[in-house]
Design an enzyme around this catalytic site. Structure first.
Site, PDB file in Angstrom:
ATOM      1  N   LYS A 138       0.858  -1.184   0.000  1.00 10.32           N
ATOM      2  CA  LYS A 138       0.000   0.000   0.000  1.00 10.32           C
ATOM      3  C   LYS A 138       0.901   1.243   0.000  1.00 10.32           C
ATOM      4  O   LYS A 138       1.955   1.169   0.659  1.00 10.32           O
ATOM      5  CB  LYS A 138      -0.909   0.016   1.235  1.00 10.32           C
ATOM      6  CG  LYS A 138      -1.836  -1.173   1.365  1.00 10.32           C
ATOM      7  CD  LYS A 138      -3.068  -1.094   0.494  1.00 10.32           C
ATOM      8  CE  LYS A 138      -3.941  -2.318   0.659  1.00 10.32           C
ATOM      9  NZ  LYS A 138      -5.123  -2.326  -0.228  1.00 10.32           N
ATOM     10  N   ASP A 166      -1.188  -5.271  -5.121  1.00  5.69           N
ATOM     11  CA  ASP A 166      -2.617  -5.042  -4.993  1.00  5.69           C
ATOM     12  C   ASP A 166      -3.296  -5.394  -6.321  1.00  5.69           C
ATOM     13  O   ASP A 166      -2.625  -5.572  -7.336  1.00  5.69           O
ATOM     14  CB  ASP A 166      -2.907  -3.589  -4.597  1.00  5.69           C
ATOM     15  CG  ASP A 166      -3.996  -3.538  -3.545  1.00  5.69           C
ATOM     16  OD1 ASP A 166      -3.923  -2.697  -2.634  1.00  5.69           O
ATOM     17  OD2 ASP A 166      -4.905  -4.385  -3.622  1.00  5.69           O
ATOM     18  N   GLU A 167      -4.602  -5.525  -6.301  1.00  7.39           N
ATOM     19  CA  GLU A 167      -5.313  -6.012  -7.486  1.00  7.39           C
ATOM     20  C   GLU A 167      -5.231  -5.061  -8.673  1.00  7.39           C
ATOM     21  O   GLU A 167      -5.493  -5.464  -9.815  1.00  7.39           O
ATOM     22  CB  GLU A 167      -6.774  -6.319  -7.146  1.00  7.39           C
ATOM     23  CG  GLU A 167      -7.680  -5.128  -6.917  1.00  7.39           C
ATOM     24  CD  GLU A 167      -7.558  -4.528  -5.529  1.00  7.39           C
ATOM     25  OE1 GLU A 167      -8.145  -3.454  -5.288  1.00  7.39           O
ATOM     26  OE2 GLU A 167      -6.813  -5.093  -4.688  1.00  7.39           O
ATOM     27  N   LYS A 295     -13.696  -4.866   6.499  1.00  8.82           N
ATOM     28  CA  LYS A 295     -14.375  -3.698   5.906  1.00  8.82           C
ATOM     29  C   LYS A 295     -15.370  -4.067   4.827  1.00  8.82           C
ATOM     30  O   LYS A 295     -16.211  -3.234   4.463  1.00  8.82           O
ATOM     31  CB  LYS A 295     -13.322  -2.739   5.332  1.00  8.82           C
ATOM     32  CG  LYS A 295     -12.615  -3.262   4.090  1.00  8.82           C
ATOM     33  CD  LYS A 295     -11.572  -2.275   3.560  1.00  8.82           C
ATOM     34  CE  LYS A 295     -10.946  -2.799   2.279  1.00  8.82           C
ATOM     35  NZ  LYS A 295      -9.820  -1.964   1.803  1.00  8.82           N
TER      36      LYS A 295
HETATM   37  C1  CAP Z   1      -7.260  -5.222   1.365  1.00  8.96           C
HETATM   38  C2  CAP Z   1      -7.288  -5.233  -0.167  1.00  8.96           C
HETATM   39  C3  CAP Z   1      -7.914  -6.480  -0.800  1.00  8.96           C
HETATM   40  C4  CAP Z   1      -9.266  -6.871  -0.293  1.00  8.96           C
HETATM   41  C5  CAP Z   1     -10.105  -7.602  -1.337  1.00  8.96           C
HETATM   42  C6  CAP Z   1      -8.015  -4.015  -0.652  1.00  8.96           C
HETATM   43  O1  CAP Z   1      -6.614  -4.084   1.827  1.00  8.96           O
HETATM   44  O2  CAP Z   1      -5.989  -5.138  -0.684  1.00  8.96           O
HETATM   45  O3  CAP Z   1      -7.955  -6.211  -2.181  1.00  8.96           O
HETATM   46  O4  CAP Z   1      -9.098  -7.698   0.797  1.00  8.96           O
HETATM   47  O5  CAP Z   1     -11.323  -8.007  -0.811  1.00  8.96           O
HETATM   48  O6  CAP Z   1      -7.558  -3.486  -1.667  1.00  8.96           O
HETATM   49  O7  CAP Z   1      -9.037  -3.644  -0.123  1.00  8.96           O
HETATM   50  P1  CAP Z   1      -6.765  -3.619   3.361  1.00  8.96           P
HETATM   51  P2  CAP Z   1     -11.698  -9.550  -0.634  1.00  8.96           P
HETATM   52  O8  CAP Z   1      -6.148  -4.675   4.215  1.00  8.96           O
HETATM   53  O9  CAP Z   1      -5.993  -2.337   3.428  1.00  8.96           O
HETATM   54  O10 CAP Z   1      -8.193  -3.452   3.639  1.00  8.96           O
HETATM   55  O11 CAP Z   1     -10.547 -10.136   0.138  1.00  8.96           O
HETATM   56  O12 CAP Z   1     -12.984  -9.537   0.155  1.00  8.96           O
HETATM   57  O13 CAP Z   1     -11.841 -10.113  -1.966  1.00  8.96           O
HETATM   58 MG    MG Z   2      -6.498  -4.935  -2.666  1.00  9.34          MG
END
Ligand code: CAP
Ligand code: MG
Length: 399
Positions: A138, A166-167, A295
């Site tokens: 991040k 990250d995605e 979240k």
């Molecule tokens: C979490 C995260 C993930 C989410 C995806 C985000 O970051 O990197 O992509 O967990 O959701 O971008 O939100 P934080 P899921 O730890 O800063 O929240 O796992 O439900 O698919």
């Molecule tokens: Mg993410």
């Protein structure tokens, strides 16, 4: 050959009986359309879908539809989805419909499954039953390769087992893969020399389906020891290609970005469960399935059930590591582990990089929370002896 049984939750349109609405699904997804047609030769009838059972619920119905196995082209998951999750969502006869799950015979699961699976990933890290701790670089995007490597190094020094892109980060000009990967891996090698600990770095290789294997092989040649794919965005075919490619010699981390567009509405769309099944078949070694306290909106019962699809019996297919991620921090660790068990990856981005003393302290606090749980010591008790955890609990609280 046993057939495929799909389960849906639906609400018929006004003036439509549940029987008629269910029949529309069975016909639309097999041999029928909105009117009788003269071209259906008698021998085609063997492919007709069948409404097996309609169960009334509170304001909705559940239905099981039998799809003849012969309709499916073995090994072609995209085609499977065109039947069990195709046009039905748009039918006016249905006010809403949600695809809940499917029972698929072994003959239609000719896939390899995860190459590394839970045990293989644990072997790389050197764990047997402790939950793994992961972090996401991040901010999601924008850091230079050098700064990305520094954040990764700090998280690894602090004790994470996994670092992932990250995605939304792939191979953009501000942080090209060919620079980012070697720099991050150099830092992880240093941590290995200094601590003996192996840390995984999941490089996001999400790209065109016809290029994704090449991209993954490039990341591996740059030193990556894990690759990541946004499966719903890249397509199940892309994951299948990664899972079956001999050149993809590292574990595959599967992100599900965009899933909530389909999975969140409990009345209409596609539940995570059938998607999780497919990811395991196709070779996902790890898959995001959600938190019970983070979240993103989730129901604990659904997450527990989805994780069971990844780790329960599946015709001998290896088990996929569930990933609990999204708004986690040390104060949420106990809740997650009490509900989801310890065969899990707990991932925190903000919950590590947002620690008042920085990334390394944030990673230490997450590990300390996991250690407290494994040693069955109350969290606040453990925090009294562990400064980083104490600071995190002060900042974010518990639960
Ligand atoms: C979490 C995260 C993930 C989410 C995806 C985000 O970051 O990197 O992509 O967990 O959701 O971008 O939100 P934080 P899921 O730890 O800063 O929240 O796992 O439900 O698919
Ligand atoms: Mg993410």
């Amino acid at each position: 050959m046993p057939d495929v049984i799909a389960t849906y939750r639906f609400i018929p349109d006004k003036g439509t009986s549940p029987e008629e609405a269910a029949r529309w699904i069975a016909e639309e997804e097999t041999t029928g359309t909105w009117t009788a047609i003269g071209t259906t030769a008698e021998y085609v009838r063997r492919l007709d879908g069948e409404v097996m059972e309609i169960t009334p619920g509170q304001g909705h119905y559940h239905v099981k539809i039998r799809y003849p196995a012969e309709i499916f082209e073995p090994g072609n998951v995209a085609q499977y989805l065109s039947v069990v999750a195709g046009n039905l969502f748009g039918l006016k006869k249905l006010a809403s419909v949600r695809f809940l799950d499917m029972d698929v015979p072994e003959s239609l699961i000719p896939f390899a499954g995860p190459k590394f699976w839970i045990r293989g990933v644990r072997a790389i890290i050197g764990t047997t039953n402790r939950p793994h701790v992961g972090t996401i670089i991040k901010p999601k995007v924008g850091l230079t390769p050098d700064d990305t490597a520094e954040v990764a190094y700090q998280a690894a020094v602090g004790g994470v087992d996994l670092i992932k892109d990250d995605e939304t980060l792939t191979d953009q000009a501000f942080c090209p893969m060919r620079e980012r990967v070697p720099k991050v891996m150099a830092g992880l090698r240093k941590v290995k020399e200094e601590t003996g600990r192996q840390v995984l770095y999941a490089v996001n290789v999400t790209s065109r389906a016809d290029r994704i294997v090449e991209k993954a092989e490039e990341a591996i040649s740059l030193g990556a020891n894990m690759v990541m794919v946004d499966v719903l965005i890249a397509g199940f075919g892309a994951l299948q290609a990664l899972g079956e490619a001999p050149g993809v010699t590292v574990p595959i981390h599967v992100h599900r970005a965009m899933h909530a567009a389909m999975t969140r509405n409990k009345e209409h769309g596609i539940a995570m469960r059938p998607l999780a099944r497919i990811v395991r078949w196709l070779g996902g070694d790890q898959l995001h399935t959600g938190t019970v306290s983070g979240k993103m909106s989730h129901e604990a019962e659904e997450v527990v059930g989805d994780n069971r699809v990844l780790t329960g019996p599946c015709f001998g297919k290896k088990r996929t590591f569930p990933v609990s991620s999204g708004g986690l921090h040390p104060g949420k660790v106990f809740r997650e582990l009490e509900t989801l068990g310890t065969d899990i990856v707990l991932q925190a981005g903000g919950g590590i990089h947002g620690h008042p003393d920085g990334t390394a302290a944030g990673a230490m606090a997450m590990r300390q929370a996991v250690d407290a749980f494994m040693e069955e010591i109350p969290l606040q008790e453990y925090a009294k002896q562990h400064y980083e955890l104490e600071r995190a609990l002060k900042q974010w609280g518990v639960g």
